[in-house]
Motif scaffolding. Structure first.
Motif, short mmCIF file in Angstrom:
data_model
loop_
_atom_site.label_atom_id
_atom_site.label_comp_id
_atom_site.label_asym_id
_atom_site.label_seq_id
_atom_site.Cartn_x
_atom_site.Cartn_y
_atom_site.Cartn_z
N SER A 177 52.08 43.59 18.46
CA SER A 177 52.23 44.14 19.82
C SER A 177 52.58 45.63 19.75
O SER A 177 52.22 46.41 20.64
CB SER A 177 53.31 43.38 20.58
OG SER A 177 54.52 43.45 19.87
N GLN A 178 53.25 46.05 18.67
CA GLN A 178 53.59 47.48 18.55
C GLN A 178 52.31 48.31 18.40
O GLN A 178 52.22 49.42 18.92
CB GLN A 178 54.54 47.70 17.37
CG GLN A 178 55.90 47.07 17.61
CD GLN A 178 56.84 47.28 16.43
OE1 GLN A 178 56.68 46.69 15.36
NE2 GLN A 178 57.81 48.13 16.61
N LYS B 277 53.70 42.02 9.41
CA LYS B 277 54.71 41.28 10.17
C LYS B 277 54.15 41.01 11.58
O LYS B 277 53.71 41.95 12.24
CB LYS B 277 55.99 42.11 10.29
CG LYS B 277 56.65 42.36 8.93
CD LYS B 277 57.74 43.42 9.01
CE LYS B 277 58.16 43.87 7.62
NZ LYS B 277 58.49 45.29 7.54
N PRO B 278 54.22 39.74 12.03
CA PRO B 278 53.64 39.40 13.34
C PRO B 278 54.16 40.28 14.48
O PRO B 278 53.42 40.63 15.39
CB PRO B 278 54.04 37.94 13.54
CG PRO B 278 54.31 37.43 12.16
CD PRO B 278 54.78 38.58 11.33
N GLU B 279 55.45 40.65 14.43
CA GLU B 279 56.00 41.45 15.55
C GLU B 279 55.38 42.85 15.62
O GLU B 279 55.52 43.55 16.63
CB GLU B 279 57.54 41.54 15.45
CG GLU B 279 58.09 42.30 14.25
CD GLU B 279 58.32 41.41 13.02
OE1 GLU B 279 57.69 40.32 12.92
OE2 GLU B 279 59.13 41.82 12.16
N GLN B 280 54.67 43.26 14.56
CA GLN B 280 54.06 44.59 14.58
C GLN B 280 52.73 44.61 15.36
O GLN B 280 52.24 45.68 15.70
CB GLN B 280 53.84 45.10 13.14
CG GLN B 280 55.16 45.37 12.41
CD GLN B 280 54.98 45.60 10.91
OE1 GLN B 280 54.01 45.11 10.32
NE2 GLN B 280 55.91 46.33 10.31
N SER C 229 52.16 50.50 9.97
CA SER C 229 53.55 50.79 10.30
C SER C 229 54.15 51.86 9.40
O SER C 229 55.36 52.13 9.47
CB SER C 229 54.38 49.50 10.20
OG SER C 229 54.19 48.94 8.90
#
Ligand SMILES: NC(=O)c1ccc[n+]([C@@H]2O[C@H](COP(=O)([O-])OP(=O)(O)OC[C@H]3O[C@@H](n4cnc5c(N)ncnc54)[C@H](OP(=O)(O)O)[C@@H]3O)[C@@H](O)[C@H]2O)c1
Length: 364
Positions: free
Chosen positions: A49-50, A44-47, A14
């Protein structure tokens, strides 16, 4: 079926460097043809899918580089034999567990293992006391130059030995190490996370807040430059050389990414004038020499210790990157591009800056 692919892990997915490199590897490196299984690290888990939204066959791992045991487990469990580290230039403690885990994978698979460390040009500049009467060539004796340097700066004193520590430790563990040293990197990042680089973003923050930039050194000092696309191409060239076992490593494995130099004064002037133009003000042709008070004001904008300001935007860095060029790297962007793209750079930084918040900014 036994997986014969080489597993490579890129950290910092990221980030500006890591995120741009990830996109470069997905789009331009022909991972499949080269038989590489690409892993990347986010914290971070939300990264996750990014990363997947970028496309490409990438396995995302979640971890924290400060968690030594966790990092070792990730590397060993996934039989990773190449780590490209882009999170922390300064801490040996980030490199150490990766090197230890790579040594275990080497034992397990009987294959060469490789650690690519992202350092920085500052470690090879006047900021640590390296002689600036000529260029420091990365295919020269950088290791011993760093070993001899007597750094007085309290911050740099802590970090100047890190590259050599990594080289020595990796060698002791049978791991091939490569030190990539980016200088002032500029240009729009390509990743899903941070898209702006450190120094230009900081200069733009100061100029927006204070309405001014300064000449910090009393003489006009010059520093090495690198466009982000060329930086990614350098990492990719080194990675190709690592896979082919052709890239010099250990004490011979320094990779300075540079494509010429710029003047801090000229760059600051170009960024300031780009901001002035956005605010319908005439261009200026000179910068004031920073007083102690100006340095304090800059440090307040940047929320850093005042001693960090000269470390960030001053000094000389005369380095030559011959090793990657010998492997076929051909950078495209030089000082003319840097200076002529100041307006786009400022616009991009303002659009992407998620940190800047300064009530009463003089050049918003
Ligand atoms: N940019 C340059 O011009 C330049 C030049 C020379 C050297 N360097 C060095 O290269 C490194 C990366 O620079 P950058 O510009 O790419 O920085 P950046 O944009 O701030 O990226 C840092 C990356 O590291 C991740 N990260 C931070 N702490 C972590 C942790 N404990 N565990 C796992 N991941 C972590 C961040 O993830 P989050 O999204 O979770 O925060 C982010 O992906 C730095 O050490 C920098 O000093 C940069």
């Amino acid at each position: 079926m036994v997986n014969s692919k080489t597993a490579a892990l890129l950290t910092g997915a990221s980030g500006y460097l890591g995120g741009s490199l990830l996109v470069h590897l997905i789009r331009k490196f022909e991972i499949e043809t080269r038989n590489v299984k690409l892993y990347t690290l986010v914290r971070k888990p939300e990264q996750v899918s990014q990363v997947h939204e970028l496309g490409g066959d990438v396995t995302v791992l979640i971890g924290d580089v400060m968690d030594a045991e966790g990092m070792k487990k990730l590397i060993i469990d996934n039989s990773i034999s190449i780590v490209i580290e882009t999170v922390d230039a300064r801490l040996f403690t980030v490199a150490q567990p990766c090197i230890e885990a790579l040594a275990v994978v080497k034992e397990k698979l009987s294959v060469p293992v490789h650690f690519v460390h992202t350092s920085g040009a500052k470690m090879h500049s006047s900021q640590v006391g390296i002689d600036q009467s000529g260029f420091l060539n990365d295919d020269g004796d950088v290791y011993n130059t760093l070993a001899r340097v007597d750094t007085q700066h309290p911050v740099m004193k802590k970090f100047v030995r890190v590259n050599n520590e990594i080289i020595d430790y990796a060698e002791s563990k049978g791991v091939r190490s490569y030190i990539v040293a980016p200088p002032m990197v500029y240009g729009p990042g390509k990743g899903f996370g941070n898209k702006i680089s450190i120094q230009n973003a900081a200069l733009v923050r100061v100029a927006r807040a204070l309405g001014q930039l300064y000449q910090i050194d009393t003489t006009d000092t010059i520093w090495a430059l690198m466009h982000i696309d060329d930086q990614c191409a350098l990492y990719a060239t080194v990675l190709a050389g690592v896979l082919d076992l052709k890239a010099p490593y250990g004490k011979d494995g320094f990779y300075f990414s540079e494509n010429g130099t710029f003047s801090w004064r000229q760059l600051s002037l170009a960024l300031l004038n780009a901001l002035r133009k956005r605010n319908s003000l005439d261009a200026v042709d000179k910068l004031p020499v920073a007083t102690e008070g100006d340095l304090v004001a800059m440090s307040q904008v940047l929320r850093c210790d005042v001693g960090m300001v000269p470390l960030s935007f001053a000094g000389n860095c005369l380095i030559r990157g011959n090793n990657a060029r010998k492997l076929g790297w051909t950078p495209q962007y030089g000082v003319e591009h840097l200076m002529s793209s100041a307006e786009e750079e400022v616009a991009f930084i303002i659009k992407e800056d998620k940190v800047f918040a300064f009530p009463g900014a003089k050049l918003p």
